[in-house]
Design a protein around this motif. Structure first.
Motif, PDB file in Angstrom:
ATOM      1  N   TRP A  84     -35.279  39.495  54.208  1.00 61.65           N
ATOM      2  CA  TRP A  84     -33.890  39.542  53.759  1.00 61.65           C
ATOM      3  C   TRP A  84     -33.555  40.879  53.114  1.00 61.65           C
ATOM      4  CZ3 TRP A  84     -33.106  40.251  48.534  1.00 61.65           C
ATOM      5  CH2 TRP A  84     -34.121  39.851  47.658  1.00 61.65           C
ATOM      6  N   LEU A 105     -29.655  41.905  53.068  1.00 58.75           N
ATOM      7  CA  LEU A 105     -28.967  40.661  52.735  1.00 58.75           C
ATOM      8  C   LEU A 105     -29.279  40.249  51.297  1.00 58.75           C
ATOM      9  CD1 LEU A 105     -29.793  38.656  55.992  1.00 58.75           C
ATOM     10  CD2 LEU A 105     -27.643  39.820  55.441  1.00 58.75           C
ATOM     11  N   PRO A 112     -32.004  34.808  49.719  1.00 60.58           N
ATOM     12  CA  PRO A 112     -31.551  33.538  50.309  1.00 60.58           C
ATOM     13  C   PRO A 112     -31.581  32.389  49.312  1.00 60.58           C
ATOM     14  CG  PRO A 112     -33.761  34.084  51.070  1.00 60.58           C
ATOM     15  CD  PRO A 112     -33.279  35.270  50.301  1.00 60.58           C
ATOM     16  N   LEU A 171     -32.121  32.808  57.519  1.00 64.79           N
ATOM     17  CA  LEU A 171     -31.418  33.996  57.017  1.00 64.79           C
ATOM     18  C   LEU A 171     -30.027  34.089  57.625  1.00 64.79           C
ATOM     19  CD1 LEU A 171     -34.075  36.850  56.772  1.00 64.79           C
ATOM     20  CD2 LEU A 171     -33.301  35.223  55.037  1.00 64.79           C
ATOM     21  N   GLN A 201     -27.461  31.902  55.913  1.00 61.49           N
ATOM     22  CA  GLN A 201     -26.849  32.368  54.674  1.00 61.49           C
ATOM     23  C   GLN A 201     -25.438  32.908  54.915  1.00 61.49           C
ATOM     24  OE1 GLN A 201     -28.743  31.953  51.751  1.00 61.49           O
ATOM     25  NE2 GLN A 201     -30.246  31.036  53.141  1.00 61.49           N
TER      26      GLN A 201
END
Length: 339
Positions: A112, A117, A120, A291, A294
């Motif tokens: 992630w 990102l 999570p 992922l 999300q």
């Protein structure tokens, strides 16, 4: 980072389901998949893919596609280059997942973070009930006491209304969605819409077959419609946006997380909601989809719960939430175990 010679290994695996799972026109008794590892001598990245059976993919065809680009993979292909080397589908998904995990290991950071990102969070996921008799489907719904959302497979036969009513009777507490898997006729659709409204159904997924859903452009459906089989890649988006409200992205369809993250943004730009789904598979397939989830409005990542046995490192389902421990995929210092 100095480049290292890579090696690619792959194997076809069969992971039996606890009980056969029925959808329109198909019975699934096991997750048959291709598991891949890309190793640079110090680090290893893992991925898996089942492919998309309704597009004619099999583990054997996926393995053959991967073998056709083995030299490029072992020479150091990047995820961006992979988008041109392989078409959307299971082969690209398996390699893409392994490349994400390899980079995660090399950079000593979770996937992630490599992807830019946020960290999570657990995801609310639907739990799916396969096609069966009304009594059996209601019993399956009753047993899933930890589920906070259910998706019901229906096959376009006369029993569909009774199946759905039986489930709603025992589970008045949860959101229900319906997945027709391309199995409905227009007459069945027209007959079922009042039933769906009466039973407070929140989504209808893929009622018509690929290529037979243009009629949706002229139907003011009161139930939000989700495209699954009708959407594979960006080329499908214009038509889908005229017919549906939601797009179900599956990594096996679009060819991996790299492509899917871009597709999710494009789908939103088109004014549609985004859903992440999955094919049959183990927790190793769910980790990249987790992922993507999300970024999604709807999550349907329950495949491992149907397995008789999952991988040693596996996802967990608690109170309707999907938890994906980091040791499943990517940087943890542990290579994902195989059968």
């Amino acid at each position: 980072m100095p480049s290292r010679t890579r090696s690619l290994s792959l194997r076809i695996e069969r992971w039996p389901l606890a009980v056969p799972f029925h959808i329109t026109g198909h019975v699934i008794d096991a997750a048959r998949l291709v598991s891949v590892t890309i190793d640079d001598g110090l680090h290893a990245g893992n991925g898996e893919a089942s492919g998309v059976f309704y597009f004619g993919e099999t583990p054997e065809s996926i393995a053959a596609q991967i073998e056709s680009v083995r030299a490029s993979i072992e020479a150091g292909i990047t995820r961006a280059q992979l988008l041109d080397a392989l078409p959307p589908g299971g082969a690209r998904n398996a390699i893409d997942a392994a490349l994400w995990a390899l980079e995660s290991q090399q950079r000593a950071m979770p996937v992630w973070r490599v992807a830019g990102l946020p960290a999570p969070r657990p995801l609310l996921t639907t739990m799916t009930i396969g096609v069966d008799t009304p009594h059996a489907m209601a019993e399956a719904a009753r047993i899933l006491t930890h589920a906070r959302a259910l998706k019901v497979k229906l096959d376009g036969t006369a029993a569909d209304a009774a199946r759905l009513a039986a489930i709603r009777e025992v589970r008045p507490d949860v959101p229900l969605a319906v997945d027709a898997n391309q199995g409905w006729s227009r007459a069945h659709f027209d007959a079922m819409i009042p039933v769906l409204q009466q039973l407070d159904i929140g989504m209808l997924e893929q009622p018509f077959a690929i290529g037979a859903d243009a009629c949706l452009e002229n139907i003011d459906c009161p139930i939000p419609l989700a495209a699954d089989e009708s959407f594979q890649d960006l080329g499908d988006l214009c038509a889908v946006a005229r017919r549906y409200d939601i797009v179900n992205l599956k990594l096996d369809k679009c060819g991996g997380l790299t492509c899917a993250l871009d597709l999710a943004a494009r789908v939103r730009e088109a004014g549609l909601s985004v859903m992440v789904g999955c094919m049959a598979g183990t927790s190793l397939a769910i980790a990249p989809a987790f992922l993507l989830g999300q970024q999604c409005d709807y999550v349907d990542l329950d495949a491992p719960i149907f397995l008789a046995r999952d991988r040693e490192a596996g996802v967990a389902y608690t109170c309707g939430l999907l938890h994906c421990p980091p040791q499943i995929w990517g940087h943890t210092g542990v290579t994902v175990s195989s059968r």
